[in-house]
Scaffold this motif. Structure first.
Motif, PDB file in Angstrom:
ATOM      1  N   ASP A  60       0.859  -1.188   0.000  1.00  6.58           N
ATOM      2  CA  ASP A  60       0.000   0.000   0.000  1.00  6.58           C
ATOM      3  C   ASP A  60       0.892   1.233   0.000  1.00  6.58           C
ATOM      4  O   ASP A  60       1.884   1.306   0.740  1.00  6.58           O
ATOM      5  CB  ASP A  60      -0.896   0.013   1.241  1.00  6.58           C
ATOM      6  CG  ASP A  60      -1.960  -1.078   1.196  1.00  6.58           C
ATOM      7  OD1 ASP A  60      -2.723  -1.110   0.222  1.00  6.58           O
ATOM      8  OD2 ASP A  60      -2.005  -1.900   2.139  1.00  6.58           O
ATOM      9  N   VAL A  61       0.532   2.226  -0.826  1.00  8.03           N
ATOM     10  CA  VAL A  61       1.358   3.416  -1.002  1.00  8.03           C
ATOM     11  C   VAL A  61       0.553   4.667  -0.698  1.00  8.03           C
ATOM     12  O   VAL A  61      -0.598   4.801  -1.121  1.00  8.03           O
ATOM     13  CB  VAL A  61       1.908   3.506  -2.440  1.00  8.03           C
ATOM     14  CG1 VAL A  61       2.787   4.759  -2.608  1.00  8.03           C
ATOM     15  CG2 VAL A  61       2.705   2.254  -2.797  1.00  8.03           C
ATOM     16  N   LEU A  62       1.182   5.583   0.031  1.00 11.85           N
ATOM     17  CA  LEU A  62       0.667   6.937   0.219  1.00 11.85           C
ATOM     18  C   LEU A  62       1.620   7.897  -0.465  1.00 11.85           C
ATOM     19  O   LEU A  62       2.811   7.912  -0.158  1.00 11.85           O
ATOM     20  CB  LEU A  62       0.557   7.283   1.704  1.00 11.85           C
ATOM     21  CG  LEU A  62       0.278   8.766   2.031  1.00 11.85           C
ATOM     22  CD1 LEU A  62      -1.086   9.194   1.491  1.00 11.85           C
ATOM     23  CD2 LEU A  62       0.371   9.009   3.539  1.00 11.85           C
ATOM     24  N   THR A  63       1.109   8.696  -1.397  1.00  8.21           N
ATOM     25  CA  THR A  63       1.903   9.742  -2.034  1.00  8.21           C
ATOM     26  C   THR A  63       1.391  11.095  -1.574  1.00  8.21           C
ATOM     27  O   THR A  63       0.200  11.392  -1.719  1.00  8.21           O
ATOM     28  CB  THR A  63       1.833   9.647  -3.571  1.00  8.21           C
ATOM     29  OG1 THR A  63       2.522   8.469  -4.010  1.00  8.21           O
ATOM     30  CG2 THR A  63       2.472  10.860  -4.225  1.00  8.21           C
ATOM     31  N   MET A  64       2.288  11.895  -1.009  1.00 11.43           N
ATOM     32  CA  MET A  64       1.950  13.245  -0.556  1.00 11.43           C
ATOM     33  C   MET A  64       2.802  14.246  -1.321  1.00 11.43           C
ATOM     34  O   MET A  64       3.990  14.020  -1.556  1.00 11.43           O
ATOM     35  CB  MET A  64       2.218  13.400   0.946  1.00 11.43           C
ATOM     36  CG  MET A  64       1.447  12.466   1.829  1.00 11.43           C
ATOM     37  SD  MET A  64       1.859  12.726   3.580  1.00 11.43           S
ATOM     38  CE  MET A  64       1.258  14.394   3.815  1.00 11.43           C
TER      39      MET A  64
END
Length: 285
Positions: free
Chosen positions: A205-209
């Motif tokens: 799972d990836v979070l891009t900010m």
């Protein structure tokens, strides 16, 4: 109740003079670390292990973590170069090997800012450890490496006069002189970020900010990562763009940490879906 413990580690490196220095945060230091999960927190260009949001996140993250200075940065030995991304990956491999063989840790999540994101994602794509990790947080990560040339005109006068560009910047309250040669930008621009399209592990799972006023790396790079990573299953991709935030999220460090922790809670509760983070949540306008 067990108390948190911070320990400074000096990790030997295969390259002479490249000892890596970092901080191990442990939630239950008296318990065995064999098989325990750990988070890696990676800094960006001319940064350090306590830079920006890194230390704040480490002190609030509900898991053991390790943050370190890449070679030639702050307390670590060796020499850094603008184009030395492959050497940064070597440093990360060295750290992972040490944490696994000395403590028994397994990498569960990688959090990177800017250059650290690029290095972290490459490691996840090319390592056995990456196949076992659960999560990646990509903060201000660059995709279009050739855009490093967007501001190359500032180097031209010094390049023509002496073959390198020299600047003095402050790192951890100390003046640091950096030299950038033409081959550094060439090496940097050729780094393969497209590897994420085919090699990024499906389960992560990836979070891009990204900040919407980032003048260092175009915000659209975050959209490209969303397109590259958003079609995987069972892994998800969450995109979070922050209004009026710059590349380093100046004066917004706690907001970055809050967002990461909220996303992490959703991951562990099985509530993540690919798309815009907090879809359906009416925020302040």
């Amino acid at each position: 109740m067990a108390s948190r413990k911070s320990t400074k580690l000096h990790i030997p490196h295969s390259q002479d003079g490249c000892e890596l220095v970092g901080i191990l945060e442990q939630l239950a230091p008296e318990e065995s670390t064999q098989g325990r999960k750990i988070a890696l927190i990676l800094h960006g260009t001319m940064g350090h292990k306590d830079y920006l949001f890194q230390k704040r996140l480490a002190l609030r993250f509900p898991m053991d973590s390790f943050r370190f200075d890449f070679r030639g940065n702050h307390e670590s030995g060796g020499h850094r170069t603008q184009g030395g991304l492959a050497r940064d990956v070597e440093d990360l491999v060295t750290v992972v090997y040490y944490l696994r063989n000395t403590y028994g840790y397994e990498i569960d999540v990688v959090v990177g800012h800017s250059r650290g994101s690029v290095v972290g994602m490459y490691w996840l794509c090319t390592s056995e450890g990456g196949k076992r990790a659960r999560a990646m947080v990509n903060v201000s990560g660059r995709y279009r490496m050739h855009r490093i040339y967007d501001n190359a005109e500032i180097y031209k006068e010094q390049w023509d006069a002496r073959g390198y560009y020299e600047r003095t910047i402050t790192v951890a309250r100390q003046a640091v002189v950096e030299r950038i040669y033409p081959h550094d930008l060439e090496e940097f621009s050729q780094w393969n970020t497209a590897i994420v399209w085919d090699k990024f592990p499906d389960q992560i799972d990836v979070l891009t900010m990204h900040g919407l006023v980032d003048k260092t790396i175009p915000t659209y790079d975050a959209v490209i990562y969303s397109r590259a990573l958003g079609s995987r299953t069972p892994g998800t991709h969450s995109l979070h763009l922050i209004e009026e935030a710059d590349h380093n999220f100046t004066n917004r460090q706690d907001e970055v940490v809050d967002c990461i922790l909220e996303w992490w809670d959703a991951l562990n509760q099985g509530r993540l879906e690919t798309g815009i983070l907090m879809t359906g949540v009416r925020g302040k306008l």
